[in-house]
Design a protein around this motif. Sequence first.
Motif, PDB file in Angstrom:
ATOM      1  N   PRO A  72       0.802  -1.227   0.000  1.00  0.00           N
ATOM      2  CA  PRO A  72       0.000   0.000   0.000  1.00  0.00           C
ATOM      3  C   PRO A  72       0.836   1.279   0.000  1.00  0.00           C
ATOM      4  O   PRO A  72       0.465   2.267  -0.621  1.00  0.00           O
ATOM      5  CB  PRO A  72      -0.820  -0.128   1.273  1.00  0.00           C
ATOM      6  CG  PRO A  72      -0.943  -1.588   1.495  1.00  0.00           C
ATOM      7  CD  PRO A  72       0.340  -2.180   0.994  1.00  0.00           C
TER       8      PRO A  72
ATOM      9  N   PHE B 250      -8.995   6.549   1.006  1.00  0.00           N
ATOM     10  CA  PHE B 250      -7.802   5.703   1.135  1.00  0.00           C
ATOM     11  C   PHE B 250      -7.826   4.867   2.417  1.00  0.00           C
ATOM     12  O   PHE B 250      -7.256   3.785   2.458  1.00  0.00           O
ATOM     13  CB  PHE B 250      -6.534   6.562   1.027  1.00  0.00           C
ATOM     14  CG  PHE B 250      -6.388   7.136  -0.352  1.00  0.00           C
ATOM     15  CD1 PHE B 250      -6.108   6.311  -1.431  1.00  0.00           C
ATOM     16  CD2 PHE B 250      -6.613   8.475  -0.597  1.00  0.00           C
ATOM     17  CE1 PHE B 250      -6.039   6.809  -2.716  1.00  0.00           C
ATOM     18  CE2 PHE B 250      -6.540   8.993  -1.881  1.00  0.00           C
ATOM     19  CZ  PHE B 250      -6.250   8.156  -2.944  1.00  0.00           C
ATOM     20  N   ALA B 251      -8.527   5.382   3.436  1.00  0.00           N
ATOM     21  CA  ALA B 251      -8.653   4.573   4.654  1.00  0.00           C
ATOM     22  C   ALA B 251      -9.573   3.377   4.412  1.00  0.00           C
ATOM     23  O   ALA B 251      -9.469   2.368   5.101  1.00  0.00           O
ATOM     24  CB  ALA B 251      -9.192   5.431   5.791  1.00  0.00           C
ATOM     25  N   GLY B 252     -10.479   3.494   3.446  1.00  0.00           N
ATOM     26  CA  GLY B 252     -11.406   2.395   3.158  1.00  0.00           C
ATOM     27  C   GLY B 252     -10.851   1.380   2.170  1.00  0.00           C
ATOM     28  O   GLY B 252     -11.380   0.277   2.055  1.00  0.00           O
ATOM     29  N   LEU B 253      -9.781   1.743   1.468  1.00  0.00           N
ATOM     30  CA  LEU B 253      -9.186   0.812   0.497  1.00  0.00           C
ATOM     31  C   LEU B 253      -8.346  -0.243   1.232  1.00  0.00           C
ATOM     32  O   LEU B 253      -7.945  -0.022   2.378  1.00  0.00           O
ATOM     33  CB  LEU B 253      -8.310   1.585  -0.487  1.00  0.00           C
ATOM     34  CG  LEU B 253      -9.061   2.526  -1.440  1.00  0.00           C
ATOM     35  CD1 LEU B 253      -8.078   3.342  -2.280  1.00  0.00           C
ATOM     36  CD2 LEU B 253     -10.001   1.755  -2.348  1.00  0.00           C
ATOM     37  N   PRO B 254      -8.088  -1.383   0.574  1.00  0.00           N
ATOM     38  CA  PRO B 254      -7.291  -2.427   1.257  1.00  0.00           C
ATOM     39  C   PRO B 254      -5.961  -1.875   1.774  1.00  0.00           C
ATOM     40  O   PRO B 254      -5.258  -1.182   1.034  1.00  0.00           O
ATOM     41  CB  PRO B 254      -7.071  -3.460   0.151  1.00  0.00           C
ATOM     42  CG  PRO B 254      -8.225  -3.284  -0.765  1.00  0.00           C
ATOM     43  CD  PRO B 254      -8.526  -1.824  -0.755  1.00  0.00           C
ATOM     44  N   GLY B 255      -5.665  -2.176   2.993  1.00  0.00           N
ATOM     45  CA  GLY B 255      -4.434  -1.677   3.620  1.00  0.00           C
ATOM     46  C   GLY B 255      -4.744  -1.190   5.012  1.00  0.00           C
ATOM     47  O   GLY B 255      -5.908  -1.081   5.391  1.00  0.00           O
ATOM     48  N   ARG B 256      -3.681  -0.925   5.758  1.00  0.00           N
ATOM     49  CA  ARG B 256      -3.836  -0.441   7.129  1.00  0.00           C
ATOM     50  C   ARG B 256      -3.391   1.008   7.191  1.00  0.00           C
ATOM     51  O   ARG B 256      -2.752   1.505   6.265  1.00  0.00           O
ATOM     52  CB  ARG B 256      -2.960  -1.267   8.077  1.00  0.00           C
ATOM     53  CG  ARG B 256      -3.401  -2.706   8.210  1.00  0.00           C
ATOM     54  CD  ARG B 256      -2.324  -3.515   8.923  1.00  0.00           C
ATOM     55  NE  ARG B 256      -2.719  -4.908   8.996  1.00  0.00           N
ATOM     56  CZ  ARG B 256      -3.499  -5.408   9.951  1.00  0.00           C
ATOM     57  NH1 ARG B 256      -3.940  -4.635  10.913  1.00  0.00           N
ATOM     58  NH2 ARG B 256      -3.821  -6.686   9.945  1.00  0.00           N
ATOM     59  N   ARG B 257      -3.658   1.615   8.321  1.00  0.00           N
ATOM     60  CA  ARG B 257      -3.210   3.008   8.494  1.00  0.00           C
ATOM     61  C   ARG B 257      -1.685   3.091   8.449  1.00  0.00           C
ATOM     62  O   ARG B 257      -1.130   4.101   8.034  1.00  0.00           O
ATOM     63  CB  ARG B 257      -3.722   3.556   9.829  1.00  0.00           C
ATOM     64  CG  ARG B 257      -5.240   3.578   9.944  1.00  0.00           C
ATOM     65  CD  ARG B 257      -5.809   4.927   9.601  1.00  0.00           C
ATOM     66  NE  ARG B 257      -7.258   4.902   9.605  1.00  0.00           N
ATOM     67  CZ  ARG B 257      -8.025   5.570  10.469  1.00  0.00           C
ATOM     68  NH1 ARG B 257      -7.468   6.321  11.378  1.00  0.00           N
ATOM     69  NH2 ARG B 257      -9.335   5.508  10.398  1.00  0.00           N
TER      70      ARG B 257
ATOM     71  N   GLU C 102      -3.696   6.501  13.826  1.00  0.00           N
ATOM     72  CA  GLU C 102      -4.474   5.307  14.196  1.00  0.00           C
ATOM     73  C   GLU C 102      -5.753   5.694  14.932  1.00  0.00           C
ATOM     74  O   GLU C 102      -6.772   5.038  14.809  1.00  0.00           O
ATOM     75  CB  GLU C 102      -3.644   4.394  15.110  1.00  0.00           C
ATOM     76  CG  GLU C 102      -2.640   3.502  14.389  1.00  0.00           C
ATOM     77  CD  GLU C 102      -3.295   2.341  13.661  1.00  0.00           C
ATOM     78  OE1 GLU C 102      -4.498   2.156  13.791  1.00  0.00           O
ATOM     79  OE2 GLU C 102      -2.578   1.637  12.922  1.00  0.00           O
TER      80      GLU C 102
ATOM     81  N   THR D  45      -6.554  -5.830   5.750  1.00  0.00           N
ATOM     82  CA  THR D  45      -6.309  -5.679   4.312  1.00  0.00           C
ATOM     83  C   THR D  45      -7.133  -6.673   3.511  1.00  0.00           C
ATOM     84  O   THR D  45      -7.785  -6.298   2.524  1.00  0.00           O
ATOM     85  CB  THR D  45      -4.804  -5.864   4.015  1.00  0.00           C
ATOM     86  OG1 THR D  45      -4.085  -4.932   4.830  1.00  0.00           O
ATOM     87  CG2 THR D  45      -4.473  -5.606   2.566  1.00  0.00           C
TER      88      THR D  45
ATOM     89  N   LYS E 183     -10.883  -5.777   3.659  1.00  0.00           N
ATOM     90  CA  LYS E 183     -11.245  -4.624   2.829  1.00  0.00           C
ATOM     91  C   LYS E 183     -11.164  -4.953   1.339  1.00  0.00           C
ATOM     92  O   LYS E 183     -11.863  -4.348   0.539  1.00  0.00           O
ATOM     93  CB  LYS E 183     -10.338  -3.443   3.149  1.00  0.00           C
ATOM     94  CG  LYS E 183     -10.666  -2.748   4.441  1.00  0.00           C
ATOM     95  CD  LYS E 183      -9.695  -1.603   4.582  1.00  0.00           C
ATOM     96  CE  LYS E 183      -9.873  -0.832   5.849  1.00  0.00           C
ATOM     97  NZ  LYS E 183      -8.783   0.150   5.998  1.00  0.00           N
TER      98      LYS E 183
END
Lengths: 241, 294
Positions: A4, A69-76, A237, B72, B75
């Motif tokens: 990401p 971007f917070a809703g897309l796959p990945g973490r903060r 976070e 991940t 989502k």
Amino acid sequence: MRAPMLNHLRKDLRMTRAFWAPMVFSYGAFMLVFFESPWAFLAAGLILTFIMAAVPMAIDDRYRTDPLFAGLPGRRTGLVAGRYLSWGFAVMAGLILYLGAAALLLLAIKSKAAHLVPLLSMRGGLAFLVASALAALAFLPLYFRFGFWKGLWIFAAGAVCLGAAFSFLAPVLAPPQGGETAGAATGGAFAPAVQALIRIAGEAARFPRNTASCLGTTAGLLLLAFVSFRLSLAFYEKRDL
Amino acid sequence: MESALEVRNLRKEYPGFTLQDISFTLPRGYIMGLIGPNGAGKTTVIKLILNIVRRNSGEVRVCGLDGLVDETEAKARIGFVLDEPPFYGCLRLAGMASVVAPFYKTWDRALFRSLCHEFDLPPRKRVNALSRGMAMKLALAIALAHGAELILMDEPTSGLDPVFRRELLERLSGLIQDGRTSVLFSTHITSDLERVADFITCLRDGELLFSATRDEILENWAIVKGAPELLTEEVQPLFIGISRSPYGFTALASNKEEVRRRLAGRGAVIERARLDEVVFFLGQKDRGTTGGRR
């Protein structure tokens, strides 16, 4: 699917594409204006690089894309790391433009720009990198805590306060040497502070160039980077976007 | 029945508002409508599922994956449409898609192009030149272009013209036909729910009022009308909300058979409840009466 943070870097490059040419022009124009003093030249380069690195954040703030971007796959963590990576990329690009501008000025008007020669050294490049890194490491946690504009104002206010305090303390930290009189080179009430700052900068430029000092500086910067990243992550976070 | 989404005791505290321990389950291959008055917490629930907003406590599982531990992967199975699509206005549609696409390993460019074509979205148009309806279509095309198993939509039909609203609802009904895709959408428009929703979850002031199948609600809930003297102290507890007038009362009851048994032969009219009536009565803050003598 790439990591990401690489996606974020790619996104920032994509979004700032239209600004690349104006930034190159700005480097040329501002460096030409400030080339008479190496310190002003360095400061102009640092400020332009800061602006270049902050542009993607300003764009994201303008379109309020944080929730996307917070809703897309990945973490903060990926979002925060992406910002640091993007900033690092901008600093490297800024360094190239800054050194390129200095080299071009030397080629074009060597007689008037001879004082820029020290900036084209390894030490000059490192000074630029260290100063850029310090600015980024201080600004990014504020950005992740307060958002772009509020973070920027706090950073700017902090920088002004720090500068004022440093100017006030500079004559005490670096008192005039024998034969030097206050206000000789620069008139006005700020003359002692300005001269003291120049003396401190000169001392910093003579910082011993040995392996231990290089390792110490690198370790210090890495520690600061770690603290800055952890702070940014802790702030982001918790944020509701 | 395998679930697409499980929400357990989800809690979020804001100053002046608390989403209180919300729990519901959406099985795979179904559509769930999230309803409730303004400020009920519908958007908060959707943002909590996506981790856009941080929860105070509770658990969210998407297709069996923990929303935090496997964030991940979870989502990657979600496609979402937010109330105000947060897109870069300066980009063209294709450019916006190219920003989002790298985040999904299952992104299908051909599918995105065909969705744009189907929704009459010109790929060369800039995002800031889109109307709200067109922006919603773009958000939907992006949400669908990676084969999401769970589609989350926050007020997708508000601001849409009736033709596209109907098309969108038909599209949602079509999506779940594979038995793999599920949809959770929030709305104020109860007719949309009656048209497509299999499950309905209702919130008010951050509290879950009910989460049940649409048929269960429409069959068990009733609107009761009658003369004022029918509204005795024994009868009142049967009703969830009561609207009084000088000539009688109208009330919502959640147990049609019980009401029918208790009020049999006393002149009360018992009708099948429509969703807008359910929302109206449940939306009353004091959970008691409305109207009054004039």
